[in-house]
Design a protein around this motif. Structure first.
Motif, PDB file in Angstrom:
ATOM      1  N   TYR A  25       1.288  -0.933   0.059  1.00  0.00           N
ATOM      2  CA  TYR A  25       0.113   0.069  -0.217  1.00  0.00           C
ATOM      3  C   TYR A  25       0.711   0.868   0.004  1.00  0.00           C
ATOM      4  N   VAL A  26       0.116   2.017  -0.568  1.00  0.00           N
ATOM      5  CA  VAL A  26       1.142   3.797  -0.281  1.00  0.00           C
ATOM      6  C   VAL A  26       0.307   4.426   0.453  1.00  0.00           C
ATOM      7  N   ILE A  27       1.156   5.192   1.687  1.00  0.00           N
ATOM      8  CA  ILE A  27       0.352   5.697   2.410  1.00  0.00           C
ATOM      9  C   ILE A  27       1.414   7.321   2.601  1.00  0.00           C
ATOM     10  N   GLU A  28       0.635   7.999   1.864  1.00  0.00           N
ATOM     11  CA  GLU A  28       1.579   9.207   1.758  1.00  0.00           C
ATOM     12  C   GLU A  28       1.381  10.305   2.660  1.00  0.00           C
ATOM     13  N   ASP A  29       2.713  11.122   3.211  1.00  0.00           N
ATOM     14  CA  ASP A  29       2.383  12.179   4.452  1.00  0.00           C
ATOM     15  C   ASP A  29       2.586  13.561   3.946  1.00  0.00           C
ATOM     16  N   ALA A  30       1.473  13.994   3.292  1.00  0.00           N
ATOM     17  CA  ALA A  30       1.061  15.142   3.130  1.00  0.00           C
ATOM     18  C   ALA A  30       0.935  16.035   3.569  1.00  0.00           C
ATOM     19  N   ALA A  31       1.880  15.601   5.324  1.00  0.00           N
ATOM     20  CA  ALA A  31       0.773  16.989   6.068  1.00  0.00           C
ATOM     21  C   ALA A  31       1.740  18.192   5.974  1.00  0.00           C
ATOM     22  N   GLU A  32       2.116  18.487   4.771  1.00  0.00           N
ATOM     23  CA  GLU A  32       3.195  19.860   4.444  1.00  0.00           C
ATOM     24  C   GLU A  32       2.615  20.404   3.129  1.00  0.00           C
ATOM     25  N   ALA A  33       2.224  19.485   2.773  1.00  0.00           N
ATOM     26  CA  ALA A  33       2.111  19.519   1.208  1.00  0.00           C
ATOM     27  C   ALA A  33       0.183  19.730   0.663  1.00  0.00           C
ATOM     28  N   PHE A  52      -2.932  14.136   5.634  1.00  0.00           N
ATOM     29  CA  PHE A  52      -2.538  16.189   5.827  1.00  0.00           C
ATOM     30  C   PHE A  52      -2.430  16.619   7.701  1.00  0.00           C
ATOM     31  N   SER A  53      -2.040  17.401   8.077  1.00  0.00           N
ATOM     32  CA  SER A  53      -2.239  17.818   8.690  1.00  0.00           C
ATOM     33  C   SER A  53      -2.617  19.416   9.183  1.00  0.00           C
ATOM     34  N   PHE A  54      -3.655  19.782  10.161  1.00  0.00           N
ATOM     35  CA  PHE A  54      -4.215  20.721  10.221  1.00  0.00           C
ATOM     36  C   PHE A  54      -3.830  21.844  11.633  1.00  0.00           C
ATOM     37  N   PHE A  55      -1.850  21.625  11.835  1.00  0.00           N
ATOM     38  CA  PHE A  55      -1.564  21.458  13.027  1.00  0.00           C
ATOM     39  C   PHE A  55      -1.592  23.896  12.691  1.00  0.00           C
ATOM     40  N   ALA A  56      -1.318  24.308  13.899  1.00  0.00           N
ATOM     41  CA  ALA A  56      -1.344  25.940  13.824  1.00  0.00           C
ATOM     42  C   ALA A  56      -0.471  26.349  12.371  1.00  0.00           C
TER      43      ALA A  56
END
Length: 248
Positions: A25-33, A52-56
């Motif tokens: 499986y491909v799990i993309e870390d797009a927290a910054e993208a 995705f990330s919604f951090f401050a």
């Protein structure tokens, strides 16, 4: 688990090809993208799961938390089950899997939706900041920049540079000098093989990761104008030149 680091897209076609060959499986870390583009399409449309990330400090924020999207509906249903204590949607207080509480609150969602309406405005603002840094710093041969290519577009999260020939000591010293002048910067991510907890999973030498990690830093990118950037750039170049002479 490819990471679109600093908003720069990975080479997804090659990664997905390898995953299919190995039945992964491909799990993309797009927290910054969020908003980044890969071959004409927004990042988040290729992997089996994309986070995705919604951090401050992200492009849009809900204060904390984030979002996961899935290619297949059954995986989305499983994720919804896990985020809600693993509790059945049909029988109260009956748990079908071991879950936890990963639910976003209504106030957080309201903040996120309001910011989503302004997301293009945020992109344009950050793009101007990135372009101005590029213009002013491009002639300084001691600085390297995030890669640019024809097949992707950065999400303009953090403006990150590498200072040539600097190691951790010089980079950290540079950050201290800038902070003393009111400029807060951020060090590059620490390479996995440099952290005790992950060393046992790392085989071989990772000199490139170490070099990039220790010589990189991110400059301010939020709520600044050209006057602010001119001050940041002047102090950055001044301190690099000083430290480079000392290093020499």
């Amino acid at each position: 688990m490819p990471v679109h680091i600093y908003g720069q897209s990975c080479r997804l076609d090659e990664i997905i090809q390898i995953a299919k060959l190995k039945k992964l499986y491909v799990i993309e870390d797009a927290a910054e993208a969020l908003g980044g583009v890969y071959k004409g399409k927004k990042i988040g449309l290729r992997g089996d799961c994309v986070c995705f990330s919604f951090f401050a400090n992200k492009i849009i924020t809900t204060g904390e938390g984030g979002m996961a999207v899935f290619k297949r509906k059954k995986y989305s249903k499983t994720a919804n089950l896990i985020k809600n204590h693993g509790m059945s949607s049909k029988i109260f207080y009956y748990h079908t899997v071991a879950g936890s509480n990963f639910r976003m609150t209504n106030p957080q969602a309201a903040i996120g939706l309001a910011q989503l309406n302004r997301i293009n405005e945020f992109y344009k603002s950050r793009e101007k900041i990135f372009n101005y840094y590029d213009k002013k710093l491009s002639k300084f041969n001691l600085i390297r920049f995030l890669p640019k290519n024809k097949w992707s577009k950065n999400s303009y999260w953090l403006y990150t540079i590498i200072v040539q020939n600097f190691k951790k000591k010089e980079r950290d010293n540079l950050m201290k000098k800038l902070l003393a002048k009111g400029i807060e910067t951020r060090p590059g991510f620490v390479a996995f093989d440099q952290m005790e907890i992950y060393k046992k999973y790392c085989k071989g030498s990772f000199s490139v990761s170490k070099k990039i990690s220790e010589s990189s830093l991110s400059l301010p990118t939020t709520s600044i104008n050209y006057e602010d950037q001119n001050y940041i750039i002047l102090q950055l170049l001044t301190e690099i030149k000083k430290l480079y002479k000392v290093k020499r």
